[in-house]
Design a protein around this motif. Structure first.
Motif, PDB file in Angstrom:
ATOM      1  N   ASP B 161       0.733  -1.377   0.010  1.00  0.00           N
ATOM      2  CA  ASP B 161       0.010  -0.027   0.055  1.00  0.00           C
ATOM      3  C   ASP B 161       0.978   1.141  -0.029  1.00  0.00           C
ATOM      4  O   ASP B 161       0.402   2.269  -0.214  1.00  0.00           O
ATOM      5  CB  ASP B 161      -1.028   0.001   1.090  1.00  0.00           C
ATOM      6  CG  ASP B 161      -0.493  -0.043   2.447  1.00  0.00           C
ATOM      7  OD1 ASP B 161       0.690  -0.130   2.513  1.00  0.00           O
ATOM      8  OD2 ASP B 161      -1.224  -0.078   3.574  1.00  0.00           O
ATOM      9  N   MET B 162       2.287   1.111   0.354  1.00  0.00           N
ATOM     10  CA  MET B 162       3.136   2.357   0.175  1.00  0.00           C
ATOM     11  C   MET B 162       3.454   2.488  -1.287  1.00  0.00           C
ATOM     12  O   MET B 162       2.984   3.850  -1.826  1.00  0.00           O
ATOM     13  CB  MET B 162       4.299   1.887   0.653  1.00  0.00           C
ATOM     14  CG  MET B 162       4.689   1.630   1.938  1.00  0.00           C
ATOM     15  SD  MET B 162       4.355   3.453   2.954  1.00  0.00           S
ATOM     16  CE  MET B 162       3.260   2.745   4.324  1.00  0.00           C
ATOM     17  N   SER B 164       0.973   1.929  -3.636  1.00  0.00           N
ATOM     18  CA  SER B 164      -0.334   2.124  -4.230  1.00  0.00           C
ATOM     19  C   SER B 164      -0.634   3.578  -3.861  1.00  0.00           C
ATOM     20  O   SER B 164      -1.028   4.404  -4.765  1.00  0.00           O
ATOM     21  CB  SER B 164      -1.354   1.253  -3.539  1.00  0.00           C
ATOM     22  OG  SER B 164      -1.065   0.074  -3.796  1.00  0.00           O
ATOM     23  N   ALA B 165      -0.204   4.272  -2.637  1.00  0.00           N
ATOM     24  CA  ALA B 165      -0.315   5.501  -2.382  1.00  0.00           C
ATOM     25  C   ALA B 165       0.220   6.208  -3.113  1.00  0.00           C
ATOM     26  O   ALA B 165      -0.288   7.416  -3.130  1.00  0.00           O
ATOM     27  CB  ALA B 165       0.024   5.475  -0.790  1.00  0.00           C
ATOM     28  N   SER B 166       1.677   5.906  -3.411  1.00  0.00           N
ATOM     29  CA  SER B 166       2.370   6.998  -4.133  1.00  0.00           C
ATOM     30  C   SER B 166       1.746   6.962  -5.732  1.00  0.00           C
ATOM     31  O   SER B 166       1.580   8.108  -6.264  1.00  0.00           O
ATOM     32  CB  SER B 166       3.879   6.481  -4.391  1.00  0.00           C
ATOM     33  OG  SER B 166       4.441   7.167  -5.274  1.00  0.00           O
ATOM     34  N   LEU B 167       1.388   6.007  -6.516  1.00  0.00           N
ATOM     35  CA  LEU B 167       0.644   5.759  -7.576  1.00  0.00           C
ATOM     36  C   LEU B 167      -0.503   6.534  -7.450  1.00  0.00           C
ATOM     37  O   LEU B 167      -0.817   7.276  -8.604  1.00  0.00           O
ATOM     38  CB  LEU B 167       0.459   4.488  -8.026  1.00  0.00           C
ATOM     39  CG  LEU B 167       1.591   3.644  -8.311  1.00  0.00           C
ATOM     40  CD1 LEU B 167       1.313   2.150  -8.404  1.00  0.00           C
ATOM     41  CD2 LEU B 167       2.343   4.089  -9.271  1.00  0.00           C
TER      42      LEU B 167
END
Lengths: 292, 275
Positions: B161-162, B164-167
């Motif tokens: 999820d790190m 995904s958070a960036s994307l």
């Protein structure tokens, strides 16, 4: 003040009127303005994961500066539809989106459109708060930095504004650079994630069960925040909490699972109507707790 | 039992290692001399260990400089880019790599790398091919799987999820890797490099086969040098008396270098669990 015995939960015995009560009184002040332009549109959208149809034939509009809630039982495709709007489904191997998704009338899945561009305009807040293992400041500045902002003064500005908008500034302003985002409480982390999203200056904010990992007080703060953010952003929120949908949203979409185990949109209407007088029996059963 | 054995072993090495000073009365400062003249038959002996310590550190350093970008890049590729099937091949391949005996690496170095350097880079000073560079390159190859597999684990441990958070913030995949995955995994990657170095410090055979074994302070990548381990293995059979004690002292120095690396790994690991 004593609440009369057996009062229904929606009666206006509280000192401040609920958003639901406001919604019924002044549609033009809420997200129910019928003249507001359509911000997001899904047209006959179906999503497959490999061979499995996850959700089929969803058609819906979200108007600018309104809050739409997606409700429904687990696995009915609410999050899947949500993640079509910022093309986050692209990241799941085997996921295929059919139909048309529009942002301001433009096809989000057109070959000329870069997912990166879509995601700058359409932010996503995740179910579990997921701040980066960096300082609070770096978390919020992350998006703007990646999009090329180098100027320190402007970054400071953006960070402060985003944290104020996310109602977190007063709690963290003294140790912006000292404290890691991970050292905050769950509710603060989620507001940090909202601030991080706001800092990239999006037009739409998608929220995927943003309060499901939070305690009631932290949840209330996020809900108040949603009510404020509506003035500047278009918001779509997936929630399992029907009271939450009733409190924060202008319109509500109810999804459920079909016979074929694929999700579909049952009914979409003003939130007040969905919760008091839905057109479909399935919706009635779900919101009254007889199902799901 | 195990602790007793370790303590006994350490105690023994320390005890033998200090005999050079205690029994033979060689001044402690003499080991920092650049002159290695241990042969009792020649006139006057000097037990300068500086060429070996410097050689060991120099060979390790160049090996790490060569190996780190390759192995971290490979680990990053395996963790972030490679499709699942490639990962399924690469991981066991790495394990096989680790299992290859060091004499094989040494043999490859001796029969391919050393002549290659001599023939093609003789004009750069590689007159024999046996050189600091040859030792470092063989070591770089040997520590590559170690660094790769430990940094791979560090990259995979970065929560999905790190990324995904960036994307979801509209960054490219490369930006997510560069600015989220790499910094988050940095401590793990550093640990991987130190693990690789620890292996490099202890490697004797393969290095000895290609390094040329000249007890001089390393000044040129093209010239033969030597390391603590290769000198110990080389001199073992001849050394008697004080010379033998000097070899034990070299062993002790090696032990201290390894200890320093172990402490470094612990320290890096502590930083990681705090983040």
């Amino acid at each position: 003040m004593n609440t009369p015995q057996g009062a229904s939960p929606v009666t206006a015995t509280r000192p401040t009127p609920t958003p639901l009560a406001i919604a019924s009184l002044q549609p033009e002040l809420t997200g129910l303005n019928p003249d507001a332009p359509v911000k997001l549109r899904a047209q006959d959208v179906s999503v497959r994961y490999g061979d499995r149809m996850a959700v089929r034939d969803v058609t819906l509009d979200v108007r600018e500066h309104s809050v739409m809630a997606f409700i429904g039982p687990s696995g009915c495709g609410k999050s899947t539809v949500l993640r079509c709007f910022d093309r986050m489904n692209d990241l799941i191997p085997g996921a295929a989106v059919e139909g048309r998704i529009e942002l301001d009338g433009e096809d989000v899945y057109a070959p000329s459109v870069l997912p990166v561009e879509v995601r700058r305009k359409v932010g996503l807040v995740f179910q579990r708060p997921n701040p980066f293992p960096m300082s609070i400041y770096e978390n919020v500045a992350f998006g703007p930095r990646r999009h090329g902002e180098q100027d320190k003064a402007r970054l400071d500005d953006v960070v402060e504004r985003a944290l104020r908008q996310a109602a977190l500034w007063d709690e963290v302003k003294d140790d912006l650079r000292k404290k890691s985002g991970l050292s905050l409480s769950g509710g603060q982390q989620q507001r940090l994630c909202i601030a991080r999203t706001l800092a990239t200056d999006p037009e739409v904010i998608l929220m995927d069960e943003p309060c499901s990992a939070l305690d009631p007080i932290a949840t209330l703060k996020i809900e108040e925040l949603i009510a404020q953010l509506k003035a500047d952003y278009t918001i779509v929120i997936v929630t399992h909490n029907m009271q939450q949908a009733a409190r924060v949203s202008d319109r509500t979409a109810f999804f459920t699972l079909g016979e074929d185990r694929a999700g579909y949109l049952v009914e979409l209407d003003e939130t007040l109507r969905i919760f008091t007088n839905p057109a479909n029996q399935l919706t009635e059963d779900y919101v009254s707790g007889r199902f799901g | 039992m195990v602790i007793a054995a370790v303590v006994l072993l350490l105690g023994f090495i320390v005890w033998r290692g200090v005999q050079l000073f205690v029994v033979s009365g060689v001044p402690v400062t003499q080991i920092l001399s650049p002159t290695w003249q241990p042969d009792p038959l020649s006139e006057g002996t000097t037990y300068g260990l500086l060429p070996f310590i410097a050689g060991t550190l120099a060979v390790m350093a160049v090996a790490a400089i060569v190996s780190t970008p390759l192995s971290v890049g490979l680990a990053l590729f395996m963790a972030e880019v490679a499709p699942t099937w490639a990962r399924r091949i690469a991981q066991p391949a790495m394990e096989v790599f680790v299992g290859i005996p060091s004499v094989v690496y040494g043999w490859l170095g001796l029969t391919i790398l050393v002549p290659f350097l001599r023939v093609h880079f003789g004009w750069l000073g590689f007159t024999t091919g046996f050189s600091w560079l040859a030792g470092s390159l063989v070591l770089a190859l040997m520590i590559l799987p170690t660094i790769t597999s430990i940094s791979y684990d560090a990259f995979v441990a970065v929560p999905a999820d790190m990324r995904s958070a960036s994307l979801a913030l509209g960054t490219t995949r490369w930006q997510a890797i560069r600015h989220v995955v790499l910094p988050t995994a940095a401590a793990g990657v550093a640990t991987a490099i130190v693990f690789g170095l620890t292996r490099a410090a202890g490697e004797a055979l393969a290095v000895q086969m290609v390094i040329g074994n000249s007890p001089i302070i390393p000044t040129s990548l093209a010239r033969p040098v030597t390391t603590l381990t290769s000198q110990i293995t080389l001199d073992m059979s001849d050394a008697t008396g004080t010379w033998n004690e000097a070899l034990w002292t070299m062993g002790l120095v090696l032990l201290l270098i390894s200890l320093a690396f172990v402490l470094l790994i612990r320290w890096l690991g502590r930083g990681r669990s705090r983040a």
